[in-house]
Design a protein around this motif. Sequence first.
Motif, PDB file in Angstrom:
ATOM      1  N   MET A   1      -5.675  18.536  28.606  1.00 34.03           N
ATOM      2  CA  MET A   1      -4.633  18.235  28.095  1.00 34.03           C
ATOM      3  C   MET A   1      -4.450  16.347  27.375  1.00 34.03           C
ATOM      4  O   MET A   1      -3.832  15.872  26.921  1.00 34.03           O
ATOM      5  N   SER A   2      -5.213  15.408  27.861  1.00 39.57           N
ATOM      6  CA  SER A   2      -4.523  13.919  27.746  1.00 39.57           C
ATOM      7  C   SER A   2      -5.637  14.148  25.823  1.00 39.57           C
ATOM      8  O   SER A   2      -5.214  13.714  24.956  1.00 39.57           O
ATOM      9  N   GLN A   3      -6.253  14.655  25.742  1.00 44.81           N
ATOM     10  CA  GLN A   3      -6.702  14.933  24.542  1.00 44.81           C
ATOM     11  C   GLN A   3      -6.607  15.557  23.363  1.00 44.81           C
ATOM     12  O   GLN A   3      -6.346  15.208  22.540  1.00 44.81           O
ATOM     13  N   LEU A   4      -4.999  16.513  24.356  1.00 45.45           N
ATOM     14  CA  LEU A   4      -4.490  17.359  22.826  1.00 45.45           C
ATOM     15  C   LEU A   4      -3.717  15.927  22.843  1.00 45.45           C
ATOM     16  O   LEU A   4      -2.835  15.675  21.407  1.00 45.45           O
ATOM     17  N   VAL A   5      -3.231  15.362  23.568  1.00 42.23           N
ATOM     18  CA  VAL A   5      -2.161  13.971  23.407  1.00 42.23           C
ATOM     19  C   VAL A   5      -3.103  13.038  22.131  1.00 42.23           C
ATOM     20  O   VAL A   5      -2.163  12.554  21.147  1.00 42.23           O
ATOM     21  N   TRP A   6      -4.317  12.513  22.588  1.00 44.72           N
ATOM     22  CA  TRP A   6      -5.112  11.420  21.950  1.00 44.72           C
ATOM     23  C   TRP A   6      -5.187  12.327  20.008  1.00 44.72           C
ATOM     24  O   TRP A   6      -4.695  11.201  19.300  1.00 44.72           O
ATOM     25  N   LEU A   7      -5.562  13.098  20.306  1.00 51.23           N
ATOM     26  CA  LEU A   7      -5.595  14.343  18.767  1.00 51.23           C
ATOM     27  C   LEU A   7      -4.059  14.582  18.354  1.00 51.23           C
ATOM     28  O   LEU A   7      -3.920  13.800  17.326  1.00 51.23           O
ATOM     29  N   ARG A   8      -2.459  14.354  18.739  1.00 52.82           N
ATOM     30  CA  ARG A   8      -1.368  14.568  17.878  1.00 52.82           C
ATOM     31  C   ARG A   8      -0.854  12.746  18.120  1.00 52.82           C
ATOM     32  O   ARG A   8      -0.967  12.657  16.547  1.00 52.82           O
ATOM     33  N   GLU A   9      -1.579  11.787  18.541  1.00 56.46           N
ATOM     34  CA  GLU A   9      -1.297  10.726  18.362  1.00 56.46           C
ATOM     35  C   GLU A   9      -2.219   9.956  16.976  1.00 56.46           C
ATOM     36  O   GLU A   9      -1.561   9.908  16.042  1.00 56.46           O
ATOM     37  N   ALA A 171      -3.144  10.977  30.874  1.00 54.43           N
ATOM     38  CA  ALA A 171      -3.396  10.361  31.496  1.00 54.43           C
ATOM     39  C   ALA A 171      -3.836   8.745  31.479  1.00 54.43           C
ATOM     40  O   ALA A 171      -4.195   8.884  30.509  1.00 54.43           O
ATOM     41  N   GLY A 172      -3.231   7.599  32.422  1.00 50.43           N
ATOM     42  CA  GLY A 172      -4.156   6.508  32.604  1.00 50.43           C
ATOM     43  C   GLY A 172      -3.256   5.793  31.286  1.00 50.43           C
ATOM     44  O   GLY A 172      -3.064   4.430  31.185  1.00 50.43           O
ATOM     45  N   ASP A 173      -2.600   6.505  30.943  1.00 50.76           N
ATOM     46  CA  ASP A 173      -1.526   5.691  30.259  1.00 50.76           C
ATOM     47  C   ASP A 173      -0.420   4.840  30.606  1.00 50.76           C
ATOM     48  O   ASP A 173       0.024   4.801  31.985  1.00 50.76           O
ATOM     49  N   PRO A 174      -0.382   3.067  30.458  1.00 54.98           N
ATOM     50  CA  PRO A 174       0.670   2.390  31.376  1.00 54.98           C
ATOM     51  C   PRO A 174       2.014   2.744  31.817  1.00 54.98           C
ATOM     52  O   PRO A 174       2.497   2.192  32.496  1.00 54.98           O
ATOM     53  N   ARG A 175       2.471   2.993  30.654  1.00 54.21           N
ATOM     54  CA  ARG A 175       4.145   3.860  29.671  1.00 54.21           C
ATOM     55  C   ARG A 175       4.039   4.706  31.179  1.00 54.21           C
ATOM     56  O   ARG A 175       5.254   4.215  31.598  1.00 54.21           O
ATOM     57  N   ARG A 176       3.286   5.145  31.914  1.00 57.65           N
ATOM     58  CA  ARG A 176       4.040   6.058  32.957  1.00 57.65           C
ATOM     59  C   ARG A 176       4.215   5.561  34.345  1.00 57.65           C
ATOM     60  O   ARG A 176       5.066   6.154  35.087  1.00 57.65           O
TER      61      ARG A 176
END
Length: 290
Positions: A1-9, A171-176
């Motif tokens: 899921m994190s890979q999807l977020v990074w790809l989207r960004e 995952a790991g994003d400090p804004r979480r």
Amino acid sequence: MSQLVWLREAVMGLALGERARSVLNAGPVPAAPVDGAALAAELKRAVNQFKALAMDAGGTQVAYDRLRSDPAYLAFRIELTPQLQRFDPASLPDRATRLAFWINLYNALVIDAVIAFGVQTSVADELAGLSFFQAAAYLIGGQRCSLNDIEHGILRANRGHPFIPGPQFAAGDPRRAWIIDPPDVRIHFALNCASRSCPPIGVYSAEQIDAQLELAMRSFVDADVTIDPARGEIHLSRIFDWYREDFGGPNGIVQLLRQALPDDERRAWLLQAQRGRLVYRPYDWSLNRG
């Protein structure tokens, strides 16, 4: 899921170019960390000033041209927003303070971005609105935080954009650490995106946040919802369609309407009807210029 977020960004970054990295509060960084309660109070005062100076009584229209050169707005840009760079949102003391802070900040950032970007007709003119909501951002506690991040990451507990797969924060994003969980579905009636179909702009306080959100929901539903008994149709805002999962699906939407509508013929029909077809209105993205 994190890979999807990074790809989207990465894709959004390519589409937006420099705007994907820029912020609207890149002024001098304060020398010392900022007190959270004091900053929240300053933000509330600023939005109150915007309402007094440039909004109609209902909070639905904004005189952006008048606000652009007003000293109160210039002080907001030059003195208040740079403080966000040294501000830790995790220092806000409780859920009520966090809710009020992020709602007020979202609405203020929308106004700031409309003026800064020179929006004339609609925030949805570029990339169906994705450009505006990703480009409008402040640097907060060393992290870039866009309108999308505030709404879908923080206020909706990282559920992600309704039209883009994946959570808002990887995952790991400090804004979480800033996420408000569980989310309060009533925020959908408090956030204003500078469009004519948006809920009105209010000013929220920690001391009254529950009553204010309840009023915002009930007022929006009362003004928005119509019933066609002959067709068995419930006509309502597209907001309910976009965020139907937040509301618990069609059954959850109907249950909310039964609770939120005043004691009139619409509520009576909903209470006795076994089911009704939800009909979502087209959204008017025209700029809410006053």
